[in-house]
Design a protein around this motif. Structure first.
Motif, PDB file in Angstrom:
ATOM      1  N   TYR A 178     -13.108 -51.559 -66.179  1.00 33.13           N
ATOM      2  CA  TYR A 178     -14.036 -50.480 -66.508  1.00 33.13           C
ATOM      3  C   TYR A 178     -14.769 -50.790 -67.820  1.00 33.13           C
ATOM      4  O   TYR A 178     -15.986 -50.579 -67.936  1.00 33.13           O
ATOM      5  N   PHE A 225     -14.543 -44.080 -63.277  1.00 36.66           N
ATOM      6  CA  PHE A 225     -13.201 -44.538 -63.655  1.00 36.66           C
ATOM      7  C   PHE A 225     -12.214 -44.325 -62.512  1.00 36.66           C
ATOM      8  O   PHE A 225     -11.419 -45.217 -62.183  1.00 36.66           O
ATOM      9  N   GLN A 231     -12.723 -46.857 -59.788  1.00 34.00           N
ATOM     10  CA  GLN A 231     -12.161 -48.156 -60.172  1.00 34.00           C
ATOM     11  C   GLN A 231     -10.638 -48.157 -60.047  1.00 34.00           C
ATOM     12  O   GLN A 231     -10.037 -49.107 -59.553  1.00 34.00           O
TER      13      GLN A 231
END
Length: 317
Positions: free
Chosen positions: A124, A298, A301
């Motif tokens: 990230y 986020f 991911q």
């Protein structure tokens, strides 16, 4: 003079194809309108214009009926392929680092060890270097409470409860073991049994209680009558480890976090040597609150890395 094909290529609007894809994927005009934040007439008109471009009926729309025609299936297939190409092009050329910036707040249980989470932090940051991580440790019960109250949107917890408005995504396990420090009477002794350790002074996590985040340890101690005199309690893994290292008692740590100290001769593994207590790890998010782009990316991911870790685990067995 332009051919019919050239006219179609020149006049066809990608927005119409995109709207058509959303209509099909969402299963209707009304749902597509909500997805696109447009009025139903606008979406209906876009579909009508697309059908006029092809001079073909693409979707059969009657009361209680919503189905693609043969031509509609073909257009959907080609439009889907085009969408993937355009999406890849956008990923390549759009500088996401410049468009996503800010701060992301995450709370995790202090003892939590999760490879997928660690990999997500790295990947990230590589994608969005202008996002600042604000990570705090809390007991699992507090993390769940904070998401419930709306003061937190992303938490990693060992505790799962059935509660409206919360979403719990399972993201992994962590193995827990029992350890002592150099000044403990069991340090350096091999082939110990549970009986050798029972009754000794015990250092406990705050959540090492039935129904709390470390319920697996509480259940193990209950099942094996693995009791000892309680000498210290903390919610912080660093303080638990510090207390164990002093030799005043033994306690539980994750296998991964303790191993470097075992390798240095600072911690000693205690039974059980197999069949370790296993705690579950959950991603806790609100179910009814809209997340911002920073949080959404986020979570996407993290779930990607969880899938990869799961696939890697099963491919190695």
């Amino acid at each position: 003079m332009l051919s019919t094909k050239d006219k179609l290529l020149r006049n066809l609007d990608w927005n119409l194809l995109y709207t058509f894809l959303i209509i099909v994927n969402e299963g209707g005009i009304s749902a597509a309108a909500r997805k696109l934040s447009l009025s139903q007439p606008s979406v209906s008109n876009a579909l009508k214009r697309l059908e006029e471009h092809f001079d073909k009926r693409l979707i059969l729309r009657k009361k209680g009926v919503f189905a693609l025609t043969l031509q509609g299936m073909r257009v959907y297939e080609y439009a889907s392929a085009a969408s993937r190409v355009i999406s890849n092009m956008a990923d390549h050329f759009v500088e996401q680092q410049d468009t996503i910036q800010g701060e992301i707040t995450i709370e995790i249980a202090s003892h939590l060890q999760c490879p997928a989470f660690d990999k997500t932090l790295a990947s990230y940051h590589a994608l969005y270097p202008n996002v600042i991580f604000n990570i705090n440790t809390q007991p699992s019960a507090d993390i769940v409470s904070h998401v419930t109250e709306g003061t937190l949107h992303i938490g990693l917890s060992n505790k799962k409860i059935a509660k409206t408005g919360l979403r719990f995504d399972f993201i992994g396990y962590e193995k827990m073991g029992f350890y002592c420090g150099p000044d403990h009477p069991c340090f350096g002794k091999n082939d110990l049994t549970l009986e050798d350790v029972k009754g000794g002074a015990y250092i406990s996590f705050e959540s090492d209680q039935p129904g709390e985040g470390l319920d697996a340890i509480a259940q193990f101690r209950q099942e094996h009558q693995f009791w000892g005199r309680l000498v210290a309690v903390s919610s912080n893994v660093e303080e638990i480890r510090r207390l164990i290292l002093t030799g005043i008692g033994f306690g539980a740590l994750t296998i991964d976090s303790a191993q470097p100290y075992v390798d240095q001769g600072l911690l000693w593994s205690l039974p059980p040597y197999n069949d370790f207590p296993m705690t579950e790890i959950y991603l806790v998010t609100p179910e009814t609150v809209s997340l911002n782009d920073i949080e959404t990316h986020f979570i996407k991911q993290l779930k990607k890395h969880v899938r990869e870790e799961t696939a890697r685990h099963y491919s190695s067995h």
